[in-house]
Design a protein around this motif. Structure first.
Motif, PDB file in Angstrom:
ATOM      1  N   THR A  38       0.810  -1.222   0.000  1.00 31.06           N
ATOM      2  CA  THR A  38       0.000   0.000   0.000  1.00 31.06           C
ATOM      3  C   THR A  38       0.844   1.272   0.000  1.00 31.06           C
ATOM      4  O   THR A  38       0.296   2.375   0.002  1.00 31.06           O
ATOM      5  CB  THR A  38      -0.937   0.013   1.215  1.00 31.06           C
ATOM      6  N   GLY A  39       2.168   1.132   0.012  1.00 29.99           N
ATOM      7  CA  GLY A  39       3.037   2.305  -0.004  1.00 29.99           C
ATOM      8  C   GLY A  39       3.253   2.947   1.344  1.00 29.99           C
ATOM      9  O   GLY A  39       3.794   4.051   1.442  1.00 29.99           O
ATOM     10  N   ASN A  40       2.863   2.261   2.406  1.00 30.00           N
ATOM     11  CA  ASN A  40       3.092   2.763   3.760  1.00 30.00           C
ATOM     12  C   ASN A  40       4.482   2.294   4.202  1.00 30.00           C
ATOM     13  O   ASN A  40       4.621   1.335   4.952  1.00 30.00           O
ATOM     14  CB  ASN A  40       2.004   2.235   4.701  1.00 30.00           C
ATOM     15  N   LEU A  47      16.113  -1.172   1.279  1.00 29.72           N
ATOM     16  CA  LEU A  47      16.512  -2.352   0.517  1.00 29.72           C
ATOM     17  C   LEU A  47      15.349  -3.316   0.353  1.00 29.72           C
ATOM     18  O   LEU A  47      15.167  -3.920  -0.715  1.00 29.72           O
ATOM     19  CB  LEU A  47      17.680  -3.056   1.210  1.00 29.72           C
ATOM     20  N   ILE A  48      14.545  -3.461   1.405  1.00 32.11           N
ATOM     21  CA  ILE A  48      13.390  -4.347   1.340  1.00 32.11           C
ATOM     22  C   ILE A  48      12.311  -3.741   0.446  1.00 32.11           C
ATOM     23  O   ILE A  48      11.654  -4.443  -0.333  1.00 32.11           O
ATOM     24  CB  ILE A  48      12.845  -4.615   2.758  1.00 32.11           C
ATOM     25  N   ILE A  49      12.128  -2.431   0.526  1.00 28.97           N
ATOM     26  CA  ILE A  49      11.164  -1.746  -0.344  1.00 28.97           C
ATOM     27  C   ILE A  49      11.548  -1.937  -1.808  1.00 28.97           C
ATOM     28  O   ILE A  49      10.712  -2.268  -2.657  1.00 28.97           O
ATOM     29  CB  ILE A  49      11.106  -0.242   0.003  1.00 28.97           C
ATOM     30  N   ALA A  50      12.833  -1.731  -2.110  1.00 27.90           N
ATOM     31  CA  ALA A  50      13.309  -1.864  -3.490  1.00 27.90           C
ATOM     32  C   ALA A  50      13.150  -3.297  -3.986  1.00 27.90           C
ATOM     33  O   ALA A  50      12.663  -3.530  -5.098  1.00 27.90           O
ATOM     34  CB  ALA A  50      14.769  -1.432  -3.576  1.00 27.90           C
ATOM     35  N   GLN A 139      20.203   4.145  -0.078  1.00 29.30           N
ATOM     36  CA  GLN A 139      19.473   4.471   1.146  1.00 29.30           C
ATOM     37  C   GLN A 139      19.312   3.283   2.094  1.00 29.30           C
ATOM     38  O   GLN A 139      18.930   3.466   3.250  1.00 29.30           O
ATOM     39  CB  GLN A 139      18.074   5.012   0.792  1.00 29.30           C
ATOM     40  N   GLY A 140      19.588   2.088   1.613  1.00 31.11           N
ATOM     41  CA  GLY A 140      19.314   0.904   2.410  1.00 31.11           C
ATOM     42  C   GLY A 140      20.343   0.626   3.491  1.00 31.11           C
ATOM     43  O   GLY A 140      21.478   1.101   3.442  1.00 31.11           O
ATOM     44  N   ASN A 141      19.909  -0.177   4.461  1.00 28.80           N
ATOM     45  CA  ASN A 141      20.753  -0.592   5.581  1.00 28.80           C
ATOM     46  C   ASN A 141      21.079  -2.072   5.399  1.00 28.80           C
ATOM     47  O   ASN A 141      20.243  -2.938   5.634  1.00 28.80           O
ATOM     48  CB  ASN A 141      20.012  -0.362   6.899  1.00 28.80           C
ATOM     49  N   TRP A 142      22.323  -2.370   4.969  1.00 23.16           N
ATOM     50  CA  TRP A 142      22.685  -3.751   4.672  1.00 23.16           C
ATOM     51  C   TRP A 142      22.734  -4.631   5.915  1.00 23.16           C
ATOM     52  O   TRP A 142      22.369  -5.806   5.864  1.00 23.16           O
ATOM     53  CB  TRP A 142      24.032  -3.785   3.946  1.00 23.16           C
TER      54      TRP A 142
END
Length: 225
Positions: A38-40, A47-50, A139-142
């Motif tokens: 839903t884009g929240n 990283l998970i979003i991507a 932007q991600g946190n590995w």
């Protein structure tokens, strides 16, 4: 028969691994999937979003090949392509197991195939994927991603699904190139060895399909003679 054994074994092994050997489900998995869908995205690792959104681009990449390949198959490609939006390689593998080699495209291109065969579609998919890859990498946190990969079945299996979709694409690539008269092995291996961006580059640069009319009975007889 060989394809049925190979892809059937990979399919069965992936299912067994995903439900038996992968990390357990986490209590917040459903909420995470709901928020991602839903884009929240507040508080979610980029990283998970991507990765989640790229897993929506992969089925479109496969559709650009599957619907064309399915024209010459006994089984339709659309159910597998449609299901892949939800379950990824779990849906692609059965198609690969039962499809037959198909190096020709016979008949006229439908409106859908014209869209899927268009280089504009490849450009749009590449643009979207590039934005997601850049966002995730910058932007991600590995550290957080690795920790979630080790503890969350959803993140773990989704990551493996990405790798498997990258690995399986060459199974369709050879016939798609043959249908277009593209015989350069360097292109095949270049596309095959570069995950995600290789197939996207191929969709942009591949030669458009030529519409081939099926042979009439008299034409087939004269050729055989």
């Amino acid at each position: 028969m060989k394809n049925k054994i190979i892809f059937g074994s990979i399919w069965l092994g992936f299912i067994l691994y995903a439900f038996i050997f992968a990390p357990p489900d986490q209590p917040d998995t459903f909420t995470l999937i709901q928020n991602l869908s839903t884009g929240n995205w507040t508080g979610i690792n980029p990283l998970i979003i991507a990765l989640f959104n790229i897993m929506g681009i992969w089925p479109l990449i496969y559709s650009c090949v599957l619907f064309i390949d399915g024209r010459g198959q006994k089984l339709p490609a659309w159910p597998f392509a449609t299901l892949s939006f939800g379950v990824g390689a779990f849906a692609i593998l059965p198609y690969l197991a039962f499809r037959q080699p198909n190096s020709q495209f016979v008949g006229k291109k439908s409106g859908l195939i014209k869209v899927l065969d268009s280089r504009i579609t490849g450009v749009l998919l590449t643009l979207g994927a590039s934005i997601l890859v850049g966002y995730g990498l910058t932007q991600g946190n590995w550290g957080d991603f690795i920790q979630q990969w080790q503890t969350s079945r959803f993140i773990h299996v989704m990551s493996l699904d990405f790798c498997l979709l990258s690995f399986l694409f060459p199974a369709l690539l050879g016939d798609d190139m043959a249908r277009r008269g593209m015989k350069n092995p360097a292109i095949f291996w270049g596309v095959s060895l570069v995950p995600l961006l290789g197939p996207l580059w191929y969709l942009i640069t591949r030669i458009p399909l030529n519409e081939m009319q099926p042979l009439t009975t008299s034409e087939s007889t004269s050729i055989s003679v």
